[in-house]
Design a protein around this motif. Structure first.
Motif, mmCIF file in Angstrom:
data_model
loop_
_atom_site.group_PDB
_atom_site.id
_atom_site.type_symbol
_atom_site.label_atom_id
_atom_site.label_comp_id
_atom_site.label_asym_id
_atom_site.label_seq_id
_atom_site.Cartn_x
_atom_site.Cartn_y
_atom_site.Cartn_z
ATOM 1 N N TYR A 63 6.881 10.511 -0.755
ATOM 2 C CA TYR A 63 7.097 9.744 0.472
ATOM 3 C C TYR A 63 5.739 9.418 1.070
ATOM 4 N N ALA A 64 5.616 8.192 1.603
ATOM 5 C CA ALA A 64 4.380 7.789 2.272
ATOM 6 C C ALA A 64 4.718 6.838 3.409
ATOM 7 N N SER A 65 3.827 6.784 4.397
ATOM 8 C CA SER A 65 3.998 5.855 5.516
ATOM 9 C C SER A 65 2.633 5.506 6.084
ATOM 10 N N ILE A 66 2.598 4.417 6.857
ATOM 11 C CA ILE A 66 1.377 3.987 7.547
ATOM 12 C C ILE A 66 1.736 3.663 8.988
ATOM 13 N N LEU B 274 0.830 -1.203 0.000
ATOM 14 C CA LEU B 274 0.000 0.000 0.000
ATOM 15 C C LEU B 274 0.868 1.258 0.000
ATOM 16 N N VAL B 275 1.957 1.236 0.765
ATOM 17 C CA VAL B 275 2.897 2.359 0.752
ATOM 18 C C VAL B 275 3.469 2.547 -0.647
ATOM 19 N N ALA B 276 3.849 1.446 -1.290
ATOM 20 C CA ALA B 276 4.413 1.531 -2.641
ATOM 21 C C ALA B 276 3.401 2.132 -3.616
ATOM 22 N N GLU B 277 2.138 1.764 -3.476
ATOM 23 C CA GLU B 277 1.106 2.328 -4.348
ATOM 24 C C GLU B 277 0.963 3.830 -4.121
ATOM 25 N N PHE C 24 2.839 17.842 4.647
ATOM 26 C CA PHE C 24 2.269 16.521 4.873
ATOM 27 C C PHE C 24 0.753 16.576 4.771
ATOM 28 N N GLU C 25 0.182 15.531 4.190
ATOM 29 C CA GLU C 25 -1.264 15.298 4.222
ATOM 30 C C GLU C 25 -1.488 13.951 4.897
ATOM 31 N N GLU C 26 -2.577 13.847 5.671
ATOM 32 C CA GLU C 26 -2.839 12.594 6.376
ATOM 33 C C GLU C 26 -4.302 12.199 6.271
ATOM 34 N N GLU C 27 -4.529 10.911 6.335
ATOM 35 C CA GLU C 27 -5.868 10.330 6.370
ATOM 36 C C GLU C 27 -5.922 9.374 7.553
ATOM 37 N N ASN D 83 7.138 2.212 6.187
ATOM 38 C CA ASN D 83 7.368 3.109 5.056
ATOM 39 C C ASN D 83 8.162 2.332 4.013
ATOM 40 N N ARG D 84 8.747 3.017 3.056
ATOM 41 C CA ARG D 84 9.448 2.339 1.966
ATOM 42 C C ARG D 84 10.535 1.396 2.471
#
Length: 460
Positions: free
Chosen positions: A26-29, A16-19, A67-70, A162-163
């Motif tokens: 950059y993305a993280s969960i 999901l991070v890769a998507e 940064f944006e977050e959900e 993250n990645r």
């Protein structure tokens, strides 16, 4: 989704991070789960409150500018995938913006070490343990008009991906201790003991010597006076030292405050702000510390940060955003309350040990006050003022502790003046635990402490 060590679910999070990074640079969960148990035994009532699991996920994307977050409480694969689509669908990426280092590749699972797993101890046993402590305390002195004992247990599971990082930790925070209300018919006071840390059920105890000392203080507290305002030679107990550490160079060096222009410490990096005897640390790796963990809520591995070195301010405490924008090293201080916003926050903040002995410190004071356990504190990072309230103080006369106590002792001062006056530090560091808010919100677990310290302070 099961929060924990499930390889298939962790693999899904990485995918999901890769998507998300097909669009975002950059993305993280982050996924958090919290279970809590609160038990209290009081003179008139016993209470047991069990909550959880409460769980949620924070999906984060960097646009090159901000940064944006959900946030979602739907931890199913479909729920997380939808949250990712919502997040990526609304962001606009700024080419050529600041870049984020995802850190070296790291995959690890961690858990709090314990001798007795609290999950294997029945709630009825924990309640009876509180009852027994309350009865022991209440029967010790007829001036105890109310007694209680509290047990709090929080079990937190955190997954961060993250990645490059795939991390999981399970931490148990535990607090235990009695409180008494005392009265002689005309005056009413209270006193409290507690033990706090990360670990197992073995933490559900308090030192019997400390219990005996609390009982012995009863007549002195009932006769305690208000301190005459003025400048005093004082000795701070480890808990009082910790309160000063927390308020002076805890909040004051949380570098999100640097970004907002609300911390004077920003202008004092590599400048002296205290006595050469003063070292100060923030350390989430402290064994069994009340604010300890293995990685922060932005995936930064726990490590010790030296904030003051021989009185010189050498480092602030950073979250990811502040470190990137201020070009400062990352420290393990990016923390959230649940799924709230990440800020630079303290962990275990404490003064370093010295080589002096408490008895020598007391003997060196002709007229002064020993400051006991703390109640509360406030700070002004912009003006560098601190205000601390200590539950009690004890007079020192001609190099000896007396039986004259003071109650609700206020301590105030300008941080460099206060820390600059430190002239002796003992070798007996202890940490106390609690929670700390960012202003009035965003509460996280912290520890603070230090050794006994001798300084000059304005009391009132």
């Amino acid at each position: 989704m099961t929060i924990g060590r499930n390889p298939a679910e962790r693999s899904f999070l990485r995918e999901l991070v890769a998507e998300m990074e097909h669009k975002a640079p950059y993305a993280s969960i982050l996924i958090n789960e919290n279970r809590s148990l609160a038990i209290s035994s009081a003179t008139r009532m016993d209470r047991v409150n069990e909550t959880g699991p409460q769980a949620g996920a924070v999906l984060t994307a960097w646009t090159g500018e901000h940064f944006e977050e959900e946030v979602t409480s739907d931890l199913s694969r479909d729920g997380l995938a939808q949250a990712a689509r919502n997040l990526i669908g609304r962001i606009s990426v700024k080419p050529g913006g600041l870049s984020i280092d995802p850190g070296p590749p790291t995959a690890a699972d961690y858990a709090t070490a314990h001798r007795i797993d609290p999950a294997q101890v029945a709630i009825s046993v924990k309640l009876e343990h509180c009852r027994e402590m309350r009865r022991q305390i209440q029967e010790a002195d007829q001036r105890i008009v109310d007694a209680s004992c509290r047990y709090n247990e929080n079990r937190i599971k955190t997954t961060f991906v993250n990645r490059n990082r795939d991390l999981f930790q399970e931490i148990t925070y535990l607090t235990f201790g009695p409180m008494i209300v005392i009265s002689d018919g005309s005056t009413t006071r209270y006193d409290i003991l507690y033990n706090a840390g990360t670990g197992g059920y073995e933490l559900a105890q308090v030192d019997q010597q400390e219990v005996d000392a609390m009982i012995a203080r009863i007549p002195c507290l009932l006769q305690a006076k208000r301190v005459e305002p003025g400048l005093y030679d004082v000795i701070t107990c480890p808990a009082a030292s910790g309160l000063i550490a927390h308020e002076s160079f805890g909040h004051g060096v949380e570098t999100d405050m640097f970004l907002k222009g609300r911390a004077r410490a920003h202008d004092y990096i590599n400048r002296p702000v205290g006595s050469e005897l003063v070292d100060l640390y923030d350390d989430p790796t402290w064994p069994a510390g009340p604010g300890s963990f293995f990685f922060d809520d932005e995936g930064q591995p726990a490590s010790r940060t030296k904030v003051l070195d021989k009185g010189v301010l050498v480092s602030g405490l950073t979250d990811l955003n502040a470190a990137m924008r201020l070009k400062l090293p990352r420290t393990a201080n990016g923390r959230r309350e649940g799924t709230g916003k990440a800020y630079a926050r303290m962990t275990n903040t404490y003064f370093g040990a010295g080589s002096d002995k408490l008895e020598d410190m007391i003997a060196s004071i002709e007229h002064g006050i020993y400051l006991g356990d703390f109640e509360s504190g406030m700070e002004d990072p912009k003006g560098w003022g601190v205000q601390c309230v200590l539950r009690w103080g004890r007079a020192i006369e001609d190099g000896k502790l007396t039986d004259q106590y003071f109650t609700q002792v206020g301590l105030t001062g300008y941080v460099p003046d206060l820390l600059g006056s430190i002239s002796m530090t003992a070798d007996d560091i202890r940490l106390s635990g609690g929670t700390c808010g960012k202003g009035y919100k965003e509460w996280v677990r912290v520890g603070d402490g230090g050794p006994h310290m001798k300084m000059k302070a304005r009391l009132g």
